[in-house]
Design a protein around this motif. Structure first.
Motif, PDB file in Angstrom:
ATOM      1  N   LEU A 184       0.816  -1.218   0.000  1.00  0.00           N
ATOM      2  CA  LEU A 184       0.000   0.000   0.000  1.00  0.00           C
ATOM      3  C   LEU A 184       0.850   1.270   0.000  1.00  0.00           C
ATOM      4  O   LEU A 184       0.336   2.345   0.273  1.00  0.00           O
ATOM      5  CB  LEU A 184      -0.933   0.017   1.207  1.00  0.00           C
ATOM      6  N   THR A 185       2.126   1.148  -0.300  1.00  0.00           N
ATOM      7  CA  THR A 185       2.991   2.320  -0.330  1.00  0.00           C
ATOM      8  C   THR A 185       2.423   3.343  -1.318  1.00  0.00           C
ATOM      9  O   THR A 185       2.043   2.983  -2.423  1.00  0.00           O
ATOM     10  CB  THR A 185       4.419   1.924  -0.743  1.00  0.00           C
ATOM     11  N   GLY A 186       2.326   4.571  -0.870  1.00  0.00           N
ATOM     12  CA  GLY A 186       1.743   5.629  -1.700  1.00  0.00           C
ATOM     13  C   GLY A 186       0.350   5.996  -1.224  1.00  0.00           C
ATOM     14  O   GLY A 186      -0.143   7.072  -1.512  1.00  0.00           O
ATOM     15  N   ALA A 187      -0.308   5.093  -0.486  1.00  0.00           N
ATOM     16  CA  ALA A 187      -1.670   5.364  -0.008  1.00  0.00           C
ATOM     17  C   ALA A 187      -1.694   5.685   1.481  1.00  0.00           C
ATOM     18  O   ALA A 187      -2.758   5.705   2.092  1.00  0.00           O
ATOM     19  CB  ALA A 187      -2.574   4.166  -0.287  1.00  0.00           C
ATOM     20  N   GLU A 188      -0.517   5.986   2.051  1.00  0.00           N
ATOM     21  CA  GLU A 188      -0.416   6.173   3.508  1.00  0.00           C
ATOM     22  C   GLU A 188      -1.365   7.234   4.036  1.00  0.00           C
ATOM     23  O   GLU A 188      -1.907   7.119   5.125  1.00  0.00           O
ATOM     24  CB  GLU A 188       1.014   6.582   3.910  1.00  0.00           C
ATOM     25  N   LYS A 189      -1.525   8.316   3.255  1.00  0.00           N
ATOM     26  CA  LYS A 189      -2.279   9.471   3.761  1.00  0.00           C
ATOM     27  C   LYS A 189      -3.754   9.392   3.412  1.00  0.00           C
ATOM     28  O   LYS A 189      -4.515  10.304   3.709  1.00  0.00           O
ATOM     29  CB  LYS A 189      -1.665  10.760   3.182  1.00  0.00           C
ATOM     30  N   LYS A 190      -4.170   8.331   2.751  1.00  0.00           N
ATOM     31  CA  LYS A 190      -5.583   8.210   2.370  1.00  0.00           C
ATOM     32  C   LYS A 190      -6.419   7.743   3.553  1.00  0.00           C
ATOM     33  O   LYS A 190      -5.930   7.062   4.439  1.00  0.00           O
ATOM     34  CB  LYS A 190      -5.717   7.208   1.210  1.00  0.00           C
ATOM     35  N   ARG A 191      -7.695   8.105   3.527  1.00  0.00           N
ATOM     36  CA  ARG A 191      -8.610   7.616   4.552  1.00  0.00           C
ATOM     37  C   ARG A 191      -9.382   6.415   4.010  1.00  0.00           C
ATOM     38  O   ARG A 191      -9.542   6.269   2.794  1.00  0.00           O
ATOM     39  CB  ARG A 191      -9.582   8.717   4.964  1.00  0.00           C
ATOM     40  N   PRO A 192      -9.858   5.557   4.922  1.00  0.00           N
ATOM     41  CA  PRO A 192     -10.501   4.310   4.483  1.00  0.00           C
ATOM     42  C   PRO A 192     -11.564   4.491   3.403  1.00  0.00           C
ATOM     43  O   PRO A 192     -11.634   3.670   2.484  1.00  0.00           O
ATOM     44  CB  PRO A 192     -11.104   3.753   5.771  1.00  0.00           C
ATOM     45  N   HIS A 193     -12.375   5.565   3.488  1.00  0.00           N
ATOM     46  CA  HIS A 193     -13.456   5.674   2.509  1.00  0.00           C
ATOM     47  C   HIS A 193     -12.951   5.965   1.105  1.00  0.00           C
ATOM     48  O   HIS A 193     -13.707   5.877   0.147  1.00  0.00           O
ATOM     49  CB  HIS A 193     -14.491   6.723   2.951  1.00  0.00           C
ATOM     50  N   GLU A 194     -11.675   6.307   1.008  1.00  0.00           N
ATOM     51  CA  GLU A 194     -11.116   6.561  -0.330  1.00  0.00           C
ATOM     52  C   GLU A 194     -10.541   5.291  -0.950  1.00  0.00           C
ATOM     53  O   GLU A 194     -10.039   5.310  -2.063  1.00  0.00           O
ATOM     54  CB  GLU A 194     -10.010   7.618  -0.240  1.00  0.00           C
ATOM     55  N   LEU A 195     -10.575   4.172  -0.196  1.00  0.00           N
ATOM     56  CA  LEU A 195      -9.954   2.938  -0.664  1.00  0.00           C
ATOM     57  C   LEU A 195     -11.000   1.923  -1.108  1.00  0.00           C
ATOM     58  O   LEU A 195     -12.142   1.968  -0.665  1.00  0.00           O
ATOM     59  CB  LEU A 195      -9.125   2.311   0.465  1.00  0.00           C
TER      60      LEU A 195
END
Lengths: 323, 276
Positions: A184-195
């Motif tokens: 998941l490198t690169g998605a560290e700053k995303k919140r769950p609803h964006e995934l």
């Protein structure tokens, strides 16, 4: 025979007729920890076991008392699991499979310490456990990610909770490593609803692994995912498991999933008063990949055996519902 | 050929503009406003309504005067509407903050314990529907001071929605979040501050939003009896029997209410995290 009577004793509260249906199946099963490997029975030496379940029963008490009787809400006790014993060795991947409502999740919650057994005990490395602990990492079916935390934040919450005295730098390193591990490198700053669902469960897995547990507990981890994502994540779990070889217990509904990932498959009878029907040994060499597993000479035989078991139990559940 | 297709595109563009829902809504809004103001203006001029009913144009002229001269001070009975607005806002701010400071922690406490929830819920349910003005005599008797009474009424009126919403939010935190916290072995305090409160935040904010609405409703009514503030402005103009200023004050109260509500609507959006 004594088991036969104890099951009768537990179901004395009015609805004994329901558990009568269970009895023929129950008497088929061996509750001592016997592993039937290709029709041969082998026993695990309990002293080698990392996790030992000793005569676990779980009864959900019914509504009693004159007030409930008066309002017609009285109900009898519900025996979810009855006298279940199981030993699991170190570094083994165990799947638990059974028809819906057979108490699989209840069993996993008891091992996790989220719920307590009515009788019997859970031993981990010889120590009785009755509450949750960081020696067990849990992956939830609905991911259970905190929506207000980022991917990084969710994993960091776990690390901070379990290792409060660790330096900030080291905590961050662990978080980063585990994000990397699940890709998941690169998605560290995303919140769950964006995934997507698959990505969310990757976070769930990373969070469970980040606390470096001895045992990984997974409650239908891919149950809410579509077939393609499911297959993709199964391969990921296989890859990660080969790297870490932690003892793992996974609840699943999928025969293929169990065969791909597990060393042993525990098949449960239907509930109420569910118990272990049979434990299958999965002989496929590791590391595994889907194609090699499916081409293994024992694959179809094992699959057939599991299908027979699941169809039989599920049919019994359906028939009971009709009556 | 090209001329036809160009015209087709042009007419399509025009129709697309009219198809837009927002454009339609604005047009309908403007149309209804024009009809309303026109009816008012004509009706007032032809004496359709009660005697002394001001015309729309006079009211708008007065509105323009008050908006352009908000801050002047010729004594308590001739105070610019800006000052009155600030006085009302100050009372609301103090009373509302006091209510929130009491309601949020108490709501969390009550929400955490099922026993406390069941035990204290009757109080909240009983006091919630009581009209805030019913407290006015009691406040005057206890404090013997109109300023404190105003704040007291705002507090007591706006405490309940925040309290019940917070308690509800805390009591209904998704059990899987709590399971995560338990499996990690988090302490009680850590669970409360890192899991329960953030998870209940959407409910807490909606409670605060309702409370703010109620405070703003109540202050105007309370101030009619207290002197100074927007409510007193209306009461004063009623004694002067100058209706245009009453209408101006109603309009300003409405606009301020919208602004306050939108602040909380924005906060609600921030804490929803893609949920709605």
């Amino acid at each position: 025979m004594s088991r036969f009577f104890s099951s009768g004793g537990n179901s004395q509260n009015g609805k004994g007729d329901k558990s009568d249906l269970v009895r023929p199946l129950v008497s088929l099963s061996n509750s001592t920890t016997n592993y039937r490997v290709n029709k041969q029975t082998v026993s695990i030496d309990p002293s080698n076991a990392q996790i030992s379940l000793r005569h676990i029963s779980k009864v959900f008490p019914g509504r009693k008392g004159w007030l409930n009787k008066l309002t017609g809400q009285a109900s009898s006790d519900f025996v979810a699991i009855e006298d279940m014993s199981l030993d699991i060795e170190h570094n083994t991947f165990v799947s638990i499979i059974g028809p819906s409502g057979c108490g699989k999740s209840t069993l996993l919650n008891i091992i996790a310490g989220l719920s307590s057994a009515t009788s019997g005990e859970v031993l981990i490395d010889g120590q009785i456990v009755d509450k949750p602990g960081s020696d067990r990492g849990m992956v939830f079916q609905n991911y259970a990610l905190m929506p207000w935390m980022t991917v990084q934040g969710n994993i960091k919450f776990a690390v901070e909770t379990v290792f409060p005295k660790m330096s900030e730098i080291q905590q961050k390193r662990i978080v980063k490593e585990n994000i990397q591990l699940v890709g998941l490198t690169g998605a560290e700053k995303k919140r769950p609803h964006e995934l997507s669902g698959g990505m969310r469960q990757r976070v769930g897995i990373a969070r469970a692994l980040a606390i470096n547990p001895q045992i990984l507990l997974m409650d239908e981890p891919f149950g809410a995912l579509d077939a393609l994502t499911r297959g993709f994540l199964q391969d990921e779990i296989e890859r990660i498991w080969e790297q870490q070889r932690k003892t793992a217990i996974m609840i699943t509904h999928s025969i293929e999933e169990a065969l791909l990932l597990s060393d042993r498959i525990v098949m449960m009878t239907k509930g109420p008063a569910a118990r272990i029907d049979e434990v299958l040994d999965v002989p496929f060499p590791r590391p595994r990949d889907r194609t090699a597993v499916e081409e293994h000479p024992d694959y179809l035989k094992l699959k057939k055996e599991m299908e027979d078991h699941l169809y039989r139990e599920t049919r019994a559940v359906e028939e009971e519902r009709i009556r | 050929m090209t001329a036809i297709s160009k015209r087709a595109i042009k007419s399509k563009k025009e129709s697309r503009l009219l198809d837009n829902e927002n454009v339609q809504a604005i047009l309908l809004f403007l149309l209804s406003l024009a009809i309303f103001l026109g009816f008012w203006e004509i009706g007032a001029n032809l004496k359709w309504f009660s005697k002394g009913m001001p015309t729309a144009s006079l009211t708008i002229k007065e509105l323009w005067y008050w908006v352009t001269h908000p801050f002047y001070d010729n004594g308590p009975n001739d105070l610019g509407i800006g000052w009155n607005l600030l006085i009302s806002l100050r009372r609301v701010a103090i009373g509302y903050t006091l209510a929130s400071v009491i309601a949020v922690p108490l709501g969390i406490l009550v929400g955490i314990s099922r026993v406390a929830f069941k035990a204290f819920n009757p109080y909240f349910q009983l006091l919630k529907p009581v009209s805030p003005l019913a407290w006015l005599p009691l406040g005057l008797y206890i404090f013997r001071n109109s300023e404190l009474t105003g704040i007291f009424i705002i507090t007591i009126a706006s405490i309940w929605p925040t309290l019940t919403n917070t308690a509800f939010g805390v009591a209904n935190v998704d059990s899987s979040y709590l399971d995560v916290s338990k499996t990690l072995g988090a302490s009680r305090w850590r669970t409360i501050f890192k899991v329960i409160i953030p998870a209940a935040l959407p409910n807490i904010i909606s409670g605060l939003r309702i409370s703010m609405g109620i405070s703003w409703l109540v202050i105007v009514a309370a101030e009619m009896l207290l002197g100074t503030g927007l409510g007193y402005f209306i009461w004063n103009e009623w004694n002067n029997l100058y209706i245009p200023n009453i209408l101006v004050a109603i309009f300003i109260i409405g606009v301020v209410g919208i602004v306050l509500d939108q602040i909380f609507a924005y906060l609600e959006k921030i804490v929803s995290f893609g949920k709605s």
